[in-house]
Design a protein around this motif. Structure first.
Motif, PDB file in Angstrom:
ATOM      1  N   ARG A 182     -16.608  -5.386 -24.254  1.00 20.62           N
ATOM      2  CA  ARG A 182     -17.336  -6.646 -24.180  1.00 20.62           C
ATOM      3  C   ARG A 182     -17.809  -7.079 -25.571  1.00 20.62           C
ATOM      4  NH1 ARG A 182     -21.796  -5.289 -21.261  1.00 20.62           N
ATOM      5  NH2 ARG A 182     -20.396  -4.969 -19.495  1.00 20.62           N
ATOM      6  N   ALA A 183     -18.268  -6.123 -26.366  1.00 21.67           N
ATOM      7  CA  ALA A 183     -18.726  -6.441 -27.724  1.00 21.67           C
ATOM      8  C   ALA A 183     -17.575  -6.957 -28.586  1.00 21.67           C
ATOM      9  CB  ALA A 183     -19.349  -5.197 -28.363  1.00 21.67           C
ATOM     10  N   LEU A 184     -16.407  -6.345 -28.455  1.00 18.13           N
ATOM     11  CA  LEU A 184     -15.250  -6.793 -29.224  1.00 18.13           C
ATOM     12  C   LEU A 184     -14.854  -8.216 -28.839  1.00 18.13           C
ATOM     13  CD1 LEU A 184     -13.060  -3.548 -29.091  1.00 18.13           C
ATOM     14  CD2 LEU A 184     -14.292  -4.445 -31.071  1.00 18.13           C
ATOM     15  N   ARG A 185     -14.887  -8.513 -27.551  1.00 23.16           N
ATOM     16  CA  ARG A 185     -14.533  -9.854 -27.097  1.00 23.16           C
ATOM     17  C   ARG A 185     -15.566 -10.883 -27.566  1.00 23.16           C
ATOM     18  NH1 ARG A 185      -9.778 -11.088 -26.044  1.00 23.16           N
ATOM     19  NH2 ARG A 185     -10.395 -12.625 -24.448  1.00 23.16           N
ATOM     20  N   GLN A 186     -16.822 -10.512 -27.548  1.00 30.39           N
ATOM     21  CA  GLN A 186     -17.867 -11.430 -28.002  1.00 30.39           C
ATOM     22  C   GLN A 186     -17.783 -11.694 -29.501  1.00 30.39           C
ATOM     23  OE1 GLN A 186     -21.442  -9.512 -26.633  1.00 30.39           O
ATOM     24  NE2 GLN A 186     -21.288 -10.326 -24.539  1.00 30.39           N
TER      25      GLN A 186
END
Length: 464
Positions: free
Chosen positions: A301-305
Protein backbone atom coordinates in the motif's frame (compact mmCIF):
# COMPACT_ATOMS: atom_id res chain seq x y z
CA UNK A 1 91.84 12.98 -63.66
CA UNK A 2 94.75 13.61 -66.15
CA UNK A 3 95.25 16.57 -68.46
CA UNK A 4 93.42 14.90 -71.35
CA UNK A 5 90.16 14.58 -69.37
CA UNK A 6 87.25 16.83 -70.10
CA UNK A 7 86.85 18.51 -66.72
CA UNK A 8 83.37 19.79 -67.46
CA UNK A 9 82.16 16.29 -68.24
CA UNK A 10 83.86 14.93 -65.14
CA UNK A 11 82.34 17.70 -63.03
CA UNK A 12 78.87 16.95 -64.38
CA UNK A 13 79.27 13.24 -63.72
CA UNK A 14 80.60 13.85 -60.21
CA UNK A 15 77.65 16.18 -59.58
CA UNK A 16 75.28 13.52 -60.85
CA UNK A 17 76.90 10.92 -58.57
CA UNK A 18 76.62 13.29 -55.63
CA UNK A 19 72.94 13.87 -56.46
CA UNK A 20 72.35 10.12 -56.60
CA UNK A 21 74.16 9.61 -53.29
CA UNK A 22 72.24 12.45 -51.63
CA UNK A 23 68.95 11.15 -53.02
CA UNK A 24 69.74 7.63 -51.80
CA UNK A 25 70.75 8.93 -48.40
CA UNK A 26 67.63 11.09 -48.20
CA UNK A 27 65.50 8.12 -49.20
CA UNK A 28 67.15 5.92 -46.60
CA UNK A 29 66.59 8.55 -43.91
CA UNK A 30 63.00 9.05 -45.01
CA UNK A 31 62.30 5.32 -44.96
CA UNK A 32 63.97 5.12 -41.57
CA UNK A 33 61.79 7.94 -40.25
CA UNK A 34 58.69 6.28 -41.71
CA UNK A 35 59.68 2.95 -40.18
CA UNK A 36 60.32 4.66 -36.84
CA UNK A 37 56.99 6.49 -37.06
CA UNK A 38 55.22 3.24 -37.93
CA UNK A 39 56.89 1.48 -35.00
CA UNK A 40 55.94 4.36 -32.69
CA UNK A 41 52.34 4.28 -33.88
CA UNK A 42 52.19 0.51 -33.40
CA UNK A 43 53.65 0.87 -29.90
CA UNK A 44 51.15 3.59 -29.01
CA UNK A 45 48.26 1.48 -30.30
CA UNK A 46 49.46 -1.56 -28.34
CA UNK A 47 50.01 0.60 -25.26
CA UNK A 48 46.45 1.94 -25.45
CA UNK A 49 45.08 -1.57 -25.88
CA UNK A 50 47.03 -2.95 -22.93
CA UNK A 51 46.37 -0.05 -20.58
CA UNK A 52 42.65 0.14 -21.39
CA UNK A 53 42.15 -3.58 -20.76
CA UNK A 54 42.12 -3.14 -16.97
CA UNK A 55 40.18 -0.91 -14.58
CA UNK A 56 42.26 -1.90 -11.57
CA UNK A 57 44.46 1.04 -10.55
CA UNK A 58 47.53 -0.95 -9.51
CA UNK A 59 47.32 -3.27 -12.51
CA UNK A 60 47.01 -0.31 -14.89
CA UNK A 61 50.06 1.37 -13.36
CA UNK A 62 52.12 -1.81 -13.66
CA UNK A 63 51.04 -2.15 -17.30
CA UNK A 64 52.20 1.41 -18.02
CA UNK A 65 55.66 0.62 -16.65
CA UNK A 66 55.93 -2.78 -18.38
CA UNK A 67 54.89 -1.45 -21.79
CA UNK A 68 57.58 1.25 -21.72
CA UNK A 69 60.53 -1.04 -20.90
CA UNK A 70 62.54 -1.86 -22.97
CA UNK A 71 60.58 -0.60 -26.00
CA UNK A 72 60.81 3.08 -25.00
CA UNK A 73 63.45 3.25 -22.26
CA UNK A 74 65.68 1.15 -20.02
CA UNK A 75 63.82 2.12 -16.87
CA UNK A 76 60.48 3.62 -15.92
CA UNK A 77 58.97 5.17 -12.79
CA UNK A 78 55.27 6.02 -12.34
CA UNK A 79 53.99 8.41 -9.68
CA UNK A 80 50.42 9.39 -8.79
CA UNK A 81 49.66 12.91 -7.63
CA UNK A 82 48.10 12.86 -4.16
CA UNK A 83 47.00 15.72 -1.92
CA UNK A 84 50.35 15.71 -0.12
CA UNK A 85 52.48 15.35 -3.27
CA UNK A 86 53.71 12.67 -5.70
CA UNK A 87 53.33 9.06 -4.55
CA UNK A 88 55.49 6.31 -6.04
CA UNK A 89 53.38 3.44 -7.36
CA UNK A 90 55.31 1.40 -9.95
CA UNK A 91 58.77 0.91 -11.45
CA UNK A 92 60.54 -1.45 -13.82
CA UNK A 93 64.02 -1.76 -15.34
CA UNK A 94 65.68 -4.10 -17.79
CA UNK A 95 68.11 -5.14 -15.04
CA UNK A 96 66.71 -6.62 -11.83
CA UNK A 97 69.37 -5.13 -9.55
CA UNK A 98 68.92 -1.69 -11.06
CA UNK A 99 65.16 -2.04 -10.70
CA UNK A 100 65.52 -2.33 -6.92
CA UNK A 101 67.60 0.85 -6.84
CA UNK A 102 65.10 2.55 -9.14
CA UNK A 103 62.23 1.62 -6.82
CA UNK A 104 64.14 3.02 -3.83
CA UNK A 105 64.76 6.27 -5.72
CA UNK A 106 61.09 6.50 -6.65
CA UNK A 107 60.02 6.15 -3.01
CA UNK A 108 62.52 8.22 -1.09
CA UNK A 109 64.81 10.38 -3.24
CA UNK A 110 64.38 14.11 -2.40
CA UNK A 111 65.91 15.27 -5.72
CA UNK A 112 63.34 13.35 -7.73
CA UNK A 113 60.49 14.38 -5.41
CA UNK A 114 61.43 18.06 -5.83
CA UNK A 115 61.64 17.69 -9.61
CA UNK A 116 58.20 16.05 -9.86
CA UNK A 117 56.63 18.63 -7.56
CA UNK A 118 57.71 21.40 -9.97
CA UNK A 119 55.93 19.89 -12.96
CA UNK A 120 52.55 21.26 -13.99
CA UNK A 121 49.73 20.54 -16.42
CA UNK A 122 51.21 22.53 -19.31
CA UNK A 123 54.70 20.99 -19.31
CA UNK A 124 55.95 18.93 -22.24
CA UNK A 125 58.40 16.08 -21.79
CA UNK A 126 61.52 17.35 -20.04
CA UNK A 127 64.91 15.80 -20.95
CA UNK A 128 67.80 15.91 -18.45
CA UNK A 129 71.39 14.75 -18.92
CA UNK A 130 74.95 15.54 -17.92
CA UNK A 131 75.28 18.33 -15.36
CA UNK A 132 71.50 18.58 -15.01
CA UNK A 133 71.54 15.17 -13.30
CA UNK A 134 74.16 16.08 -10.70
CA UNK A 135 72.89 15.21 -7.23
CA UNK A 136 70.25 12.90 -8.66
CA UNK A 137 69.98 9.12 -8.20
CA UNK A 138 70.66 8.80 -11.93
CA UNK A 139 74.15 10.31 -11.87
CA UNK A 140 77.22 8.05 -11.86
CA UNK A 141 76.58 4.53 -10.56
CA UNK A 142 72.92 5.25 -9.79
CA UNK A 143 69.95 3.14 -10.84
CA UNK A 144 70.78 3.54 -14.54
CA UNK A 145 74.40 4.59 -14.42
CA UNK A 146 77.64 2.77 -15.08
CA UNK A 147 76.91 1.77 -18.70
CA UNK A 148 78.53 2.51 -22.05
CA UNK A 149 76.21 5.44 -22.82
CA UNK A 150 75.52 8.60 -20.81
CA UNK A 151 72.35 8.46 -18.76
CA UNK A 152 69.40 10.55 -19.99
CA UNK A 153 66.19 11.07 -18.02
CA UNK A 154 62.85 12.36 -19.28
CA UNK A 155 59.84 13.36 -17.18
CA UNK A 156 56.33 13.57 -18.64
CA UNK A 157 53.35 14.97 -16.77
CA UNK A 158 50.24 12.79 -16.84
CA UNK A 159 47.19 14.99 -17.27
CA UNK A 160 43.67 13.89 -18.17
CA UNK A 161 40.32 15.67 -18.25
CA UNK A 162 41.85 18.96 -17.20
CA UNK A 163 43.75 17.75 -14.16
CA UNK A 164 47.17 16.31 -13.34
CA UNK A 165 47.01 12.68 -12.22
CA UNK A 166 50.74 11.96 -11.92
CA UNK A 167 53.97 11.65 -13.85
CA UNK A 168 56.01 9.08 -15.72
CA UNK A 169 59.82 9.16 -15.60
CA UNK A 170 61.92 7.34 -18.21
CA UNK A 171 65.57 6.44 -17.74
CA UNK A 172 67.65 5.90 -20.91
CA UNK A 173 71.08 4.37 -21.31
CA UNK A 174 71.28 4.03 -25.07
CA UNK A 175 72.65 5.90 -28.11
CA UNK A 176 71.19 9.35 -28.68
CA UNK A 177 69.60 8.35 -32.00
CA UNK A 178 67.50 5.77 -30.13
CA UNK A 179 65.95 8.29 -27.76
CA UNK A 180 62.25 9.01 -28.37
CA UNK A 181 61.17 12.53 -29.29
CA UNK A 182 58.97 14.78 -27.17
CA UNK A 183 55.90 14.33 -29.39
CA UNK A 184 55.97 10.56 -28.93
CA UNK A 185 56.44 10.83 -25.17
CA UNK A 186 53.61 13.35 -24.88
CA UNK A 187 51.30 11.04 -26.85
CA UNK A 188 52.25 8.06 -24.69
CA UNK A 189 51.76 10.13 -21.53
CA UNK A 190 48.29 11.22 -22.68
CA UNK A 191 47.24 7.61 -23.23
CA UNK A 192 48.70 6.52 -19.90
CA UNK A 193 47.01 9.41 -18.09
CA UNK A 194 43.59 8.56 -19.51
CA UNK A 195 43.98 4.88 -18.60
CA UNK A 196 45.07 5.75 -15.06
CA UNK A 197 42.31 8.33 -14.66
CA UNK A 198 39.70 5.82 -15.87
CA UNK A 199 40.97 3.30 -13.33
CA UNK A 200 40.89 5.93 -10.56
CA UNK A 201 37.34 6.98 -11.47
CA UNK A 202 36.26 3.35 -11.54
CA UNK A 203 37.79 2.81 -8.10
CA UNK A 204 36.01 5.88 -6.71
CA UNK A 205 32.71 4.77 -8.20
CA UNK A 206 33.19 1.24 -6.91
CA UNK A 207 33.92 2.53 -3.41
CA UNK A 208 30.86 4.81 -3.53
CA UNK A 209 28.60 1.96 -4.67
CA UNK A 210 29.89 -0.43 -2.03
CA UNK A 211 29.63 2.24 0.69
CA UNK A 212 26.05 3.10 -0.24
CA UNK A 213 25.19 -0.59 -0.48
CA UNK A 214 26.50 -1.16 3.04
CA UNK A 215 24.29 1.65 4.39
CA UNK A 216 21.23 0.02 2.84
CA UNK A 217 21.90 -3.20 4.79
CA UNK A 218 21.95 -3.86 8.55
CA UNK A 219 25.33 -3.27 10.18
CA UNK A 220 24.93 -6.50 12.16
CA UNK A 221 22.41 -9.26 12.76
CA UNK A 222 20.85 -9.76 16.20
CA UNK A 223 22.21 -12.38 18.58
CA UNK A 224 19.62 -14.80 19.93
CA UNK A 225 19.96 -17.91 22.07
CA UNK A 226 19.78 -21.07 19.99
CA UNK A 227 20.22 -19.25 16.70
CA UNK A 228 23.22 -18.95 14.40
CA UNK A 229 22.51 -16.12 11.95
CA UNK A 230 24.67 -14.93 9.08
CA UNK A 231 24.37 -13.11 5.77
CA UNK A 232 26.38 -12.56 2.61
CA UNK A 233 26.14 -9.90 -0.08
CA UNK A 234 27.99 -10.08 -3.40
CA UNK A 235 27.86 -6.99 -5.64
CA UNK A 236 27.42 -8.18 -9.22
CA UNK A 237 29.19 -5.26 -10.90
CA UNK A 238 29.93 -1.98 -9.09
CA UNK A 239 29.92 -0.09 -12.41
CA UNK A 240 26.23 -0.93 -12.86
CA UNK A 241 25.32 1.30 -9.86
CA UNK A 242 23.67 0.40 -6.56
CA UNK A 243 21.60 -2.77 -6.60
CA UNK A 244 18.20 -3.31 -5.01
CA UNK A 245 18.77 -6.42 -2.89
CA UNK A 246 18.14 -6.12 0.85
CA UNK A 247 17.78 -8.29 3.94
CA UNK A 248 17.31 -7.96 7.70
CA UNK A 249 16.68 -9.97 10.88
CA UNK A 250 14.24 -8.46 13.38
CA UNK A 251 13.62 -9.49 17.03
CA UNK A 252 9.87 -9.44 17.78
CA UNK A 253 7.94 -8.65 20.99
CA UNK A 254 6.92 -12.32 21.48
CA UNK A 255 10.55 -13.46 21.47
CA UNK A 256 10.48 -14.80 17.92
CA UNK A 257 12.72 -13.57 15.12
CA UNK A 258 11.58 -12.37 11.71
CA UNK A 259 13.82 -12.77 8.67
CA UNK A 260 13.18 -10.70 5.57
CA UNK A 261 14.86 -10.54 2.18
CA UNK A 262 13.86 -8.75 -1.00
CA UNK A 263 14.90 -7.47 -4.40
CA UNK A 264 13.91 -4.18 -6.03
CA UNK A 265 13.72 -4.25 -9.83
CA UNK A 266 16.63 -2.40 -11.44
CA UNK A 267 19.57 -0.43 -10.09
CA UNK A 268 20.47 3.16 -9.33
CA UNK A 269 19.23 5.94 -7.09
CA UNK A 270 15.54 5.11 -7.44
CA UNK A 271 16.16 1.43 -6.67
CA UNK A 272 18.24 2.47 -3.64
CA UNK A 273 15.43 4.71 -2.37
CA UNK A 274 12.88 1.91 -2.69
CA UNK A 275 15.31 -0.51 -1.04
CA UNK A 276 15.57 1.75 2.00
CA UNK A 277 11.81 2.29 2.10
CA UNK A 278 11.03 -1.44 1.86
CA UNK A 279 13.55 -2.63 4.45
CA UNK A 280 12.74 0.01 7.04
CA UNK A 281 8.98 -0.29 6.56
CA UNK A 282 9.06 -4.06 7.00
CA UNK A 283 11.46 -3.82 9.92
CA UNK A 284 9.29 -1.28 11.77
CA UNK A 285 6.12 -3.30 11.26
CA UNK A 286 7.71 -6.61 12.27
CA UNK A 287 9.32 -5.06 15.36
CA UNK A 288 5.84 -3.99 16.45
CA UNK A 289 4.58 -7.56 16.15
CA UNK A 290 2.72 -7.24 12.84
CA UNK A 291 2.24 -10.62 11.16
CA UNK A 292 4.15 -11.21 7.86
CA UNK A 293 1.09 -11.08 5.58
CA UNK A 294 -0.13 -7.78 6.99
CA UNK A 295 3.39 -6.32 6.88
CA UNK A 296 3.70 -7.11 3.16
CA UNK A 297 0.21 -5.73 2.44
CA UNK A 298 1.01 -2.46 4.20
CA UNK A 299 4.32 -2.17 2.33
CA UNK A 300 2.47 -2.74 -0.94
CA UNK A 301 0.00 0.00 0.00
CA UNK A 302 2.86 2.39 0.82
CA UNK A 303 4.53 1.71 -2.53
CA UNK A 304 1.29 2.38 -4.40
CA UNK A 305 0.69 5.59 -2.46
CA UNK A 306 4.20 6.78 -3.20
CA UNK A 307 3.63 6.13 -6.91
CA UNK A 308 6.68 3.87 -7.13
CA UNK A 309 7.51 3.07 -10.75
CA UNK A 310 9.33 -0.16 -9.88
CA UNK A 311 8.13 -3.40 -8.40
CA UNK A 312 9.92 -5.57 -5.89
CA UNK A 313 9.83 -9.07 -4.48
CA UNK A 314 10.17 -10.03 -0.83
CA UNK A 315 9.72 -12.90 1.57
CA UNK A 316 9.20 -12.70 5.35
CA UNK A 317 9.69 -15.65 7.70
CA UNK A 318 8.95 -15.55 11.42
CA UNK A 319 10.73 -18.17 13.53
CA UNK A 320 9.15 -19.04 16.90
CA UNK A 321 10.69 -21.77 19.12
CA UNK A 322 8.19 -24.34 20.47
CA UNK A 323 8.06 -26.46 23.59
CA UNK A 324 9.13 -29.64 21.79
CA UNK A 325 12.43 -28.04 20.71
CA UNK A 326 11.36 -27.33 17.14
CA UNK A 327 10.74 -23.95 15.56
CA UNK A 328 7.51 -22.86 13.88
CA UNK A 329 8.16 -21.12 10.58
CA UNK A 330 5.49 -18.77 9.26
CA UNK A 331 6.36 -17.73 5.72
CA UNK A 332 4.76 -15.11 3.51
CA UNK A 333 6.10 -14.29 0.04
CA UNK A 334 5.52 -11.58 -2.54
CA UNK A 335 6.80 -13.18 -5.73
CA UNK A 336 10.20 -14.04 -4.21
CA UNK A 337 12.22 -17.25 -4.73
CA UNK A 338 11.22 -19.89 -2.21
CA UNK A 339 13.55 -20.39 0.77
CA UNK A 340 15.29 -23.73 1.22
CA UNK A 341 15.85 -25.78 4.37
CA UNK A 342 18.95 -27.91 4.84
CA UNK A 343 17.85 -30.61 7.29
CA UNK A 344 20.22 -32.07 9.83
CA UNK A 345 20.29 -35.35 7.88
CA UNK A 346 21.45 -33.55 4.69
CA UNK A 347 18.12 -33.59 2.87
CA UNK A 348 16.78 -30.43 1.23
CA UNK A 349 13.20 -29.17 1.42
CA UNK A 350 11.54 -26.13 -0.10
CA UNK A 351 9.47 -23.75 2.01
CA UNK A 352 6.08 -23.38 0.33
CA UNK A 353 5.30 -19.73 -0.40
CA UNK A 354 3.91 -17.55 -3.15
CA UNK A 355 2.18 -14.25 -3.80
CA UNK A 356 1.92 -11.22 -6.06
CA UNK A 357 4.86 -8.87 -6.52
CA UNK A 358 4.83 -5.69 -4.43
CA UNK A 359 3.92 -2.39 -6.04
CA UNK A 360 1.80 -3.80 -8.88
CA UNK A 361 -1.82 -3.68 -7.66
CA UNK A 362 -3.75 -2.01 -4.85
CA UNK A 363 -5.22 -3.91 -1.89
CA UNK A 364 -3.29 -7.16 -2.19
CA UNK A 365 -3.41 -9.74 0.60
CA UNK A 366 -0.73 -12.32 1.23
CA UNK A 367 -1.25 -15.85 2.52
CA UNK A 368 1.01 -17.39 5.16
CA UNK A 369 2.36 -20.95 5.13
CA UNK A 370 3.71 -22.90 8.08
CA UNK A 371 6.69 -25.22 8.32
CA UNK A 372 9.17 -26.17 11.03
CA UNK A 373 12.85 -26.44 11.87
CA UNK A 374 14.34 -29.13 14.07
CA UNK A 375 17.64 -28.72 15.93
CA UNK A 376 20.48 -28.81 13.39
CA UNK A 377 18.28 -27.56 10.50
CA UNK A 378 19.32 -24.50 8.48
CA UNK A 379 16.99 -22.05 6.73
CA UNK A 380 18.42 -20.31 3.63
CA UNK A 381 16.84 -17.20 2.10
CA UNK A 382 18.32 -15.72 -1.09
CA UNK A 383 17.68 -13.38 -4.01
CA UNK A 384 17.45 -14.43 -7.66
CA UNK A 385 21.03 -13.32 -8.29
CA UNK A 386 22.01 -16.68 -6.75
CA UNK A 387 19.70 -18.93 -8.75
CA UNK A 388 20.08 -17.02 -12.03
CA UNK A 389 23.88 -17.18 -12.12
CA UNK A 390 24.54 -18.93 -15.40
CA UNK A 391 27.36 -21.02 -16.80
CA UNK A 392 28.68 -20.57 -20.34
CA UNK A 393 26.58 -23.54 -21.53
CA UNK A 394 23.39 -21.90 -20.23
CA UNK A 395 23.04 -23.95 -17.03
CA UNK A 396 21.57 -21.98 -14.13
CA UNK A 397 22.91 -22.27 -10.61
CA UNK A 398 19.35 -23.00 -9.53
CA UNK A 399 19.68 -26.51 -10.99
CA UNK A 400 22.73 -27.34 -8.86
CA UNK A 401 21.77 -25.36 -5.75
CA UNK A 402 20.13 -28.23 -3.81
CA UNK A 403 23.18 -30.44 -4.28
CA UNK A 404 25.60 -27.65 -3.36
CA UNK A 405 23.56 -26.85 -0.26
CA UNK A 406 23.33 -30.51 0.79
CA UNK A 407 27.12 -30.74 0.61
CA UNK A 408 27.30 -28.08 3.35
CA UNK A 409 25.59 -30.31 5.93
CA UNK A 410 26.96 -29.59 9.40
CA UNK A 411 28.33 -26.15 8.44
CA UNK A 412 27.56 -23.08 10.47
CA UNK A 413 25.48 -20.23 9.06
CA UNK A 414 28.46 -18.14 7.99
CA UNK A 415 30.03 -21.03 6.10
CA UNK A 416 26.77 -21.74 4.28
CA UNK A 417 26.23 -18.11 3.25
CA UNK A 418 29.81 -17.44 2.18
CA UNK A 419 30.24 -20.78 0.40
CA UNK A 420 27.07 -20.49 -1.67
CA UNK A 421 27.88 -16.90 -2.67
CA UNK A 422 31.43 -17.87 -3.64
CA UNK A 423 30.30 -20.92 -5.59
CA UNK A 424 27.73 -18.88 -7.53
CA UNK A 425 30.33 -16.25 -8.36
CA UNK A 426 32.73 -18.90 -9.67
CA UNK A 427 29.91 -20.71 -11.46
CA UNK A 428 28.59 -17.84 -13.50
CA UNK A 429 29.98 -16.83 -16.84
CA UNK A 430 27.14 -14.36 -17.41
CA UNK A 431 24.76 -12.36 -15.28
CA UNK A 432 25.64 -9.26 -13.27
CA UNK A 433 22.89 -9.33 -10.65
CA UNK A 434 23.77 -8.91 -6.97
CA UNK A 435 23.59 -11.96 -4.71
CA UNK A 436 22.13 -11.69 -1.20
CA UNK A 437 21.84 -14.60 1.24
CA UNK A 438 20.39 -14.73 4.76
CA UNK A 439 20.98 -17.95 6.69
CA UNK A 440 19.55 -19.10 10.05
CA UNK A 441 20.69 -22.31 11.72
CA UNK A 442 18.63 -23.61 14.66
CA UNK A 443 20.85 -25.21 17.26
CA UNK A 444 18.12 -25.72 19.86
CA UNK A 445 17.53 -24.05 23.22
CA UNK A 446 16.85 -24.99 26.81
CA UNK A 447 14.65 -23.23 29.39
CA UNK A 448 17.75 -22.32 31.39
CA UNK A 449 18.73 -19.91 28.62
CA UNK A 450 15.83 -17.75 29.77
CA UNK A 451 15.21 -16.39 26.30
CA UNK A 452 12.27 -18.49 25.10
CA UNK A 453 9.04 -16.70 24.26
CA UNK A 454 6.65 -16.40 27.21
CA UNK A 455 4.03 -18.55 25.46
CA UNK A 456 6.58 -21.34 24.98
CA UNK A 457 7.66 -21.26 28.61
CA UNK A 458 4.00 -21.50 29.75
CA UNK A 459 3.45 -24.39 27.34
CA UNK A 460 6.48 -26.23 28.66
CA UNK A 461 5.31 -25.68 32.24
CA UNK A 462 1.85 -27.09 31.39
CA UNK A 463 3.44 -30.18 29.82
CA UNK A 464 5.46 -30.81 32.96
Amino acid sequence: VDASADTEVVARRVAQAVDVIVACHTGILQRGREARRGADDALLAEASLQMDSSLDVEDTLRRVARIAVPAVADGCLVHLLRKDGPEFVAATHVAVQQQRALEAAGRDDPWLAALLAQRDDGDQALFLSGAALEGSPFAGPGPAGGGRHPTVVSVSTLHARGRVVGSITFVYQRPEDRLPDSAFLDSLATRAALAIDNALLYELRRHAVLSLQEHLLPSQLPAAAGWDLSASYEVGDPMLDVGGDFYDAVPRPDGSIALLIGDVCGRGAEAAALTGLARHTLRTLLEEGTDPGTALSRLNRALRQEGASRFLTAVVVTMAPRADGTVLLTTCSAGHPRPLVLRADGSISEVVSGGLLLGILDDVSYESHEDFLAPGDTLVLFTDGLTESREADGTYFESVLPGRLAALRGSDAAQVAESLARQARIFRASGQDDIALLVARWNGITPSDGLLPLETLLEQAALR
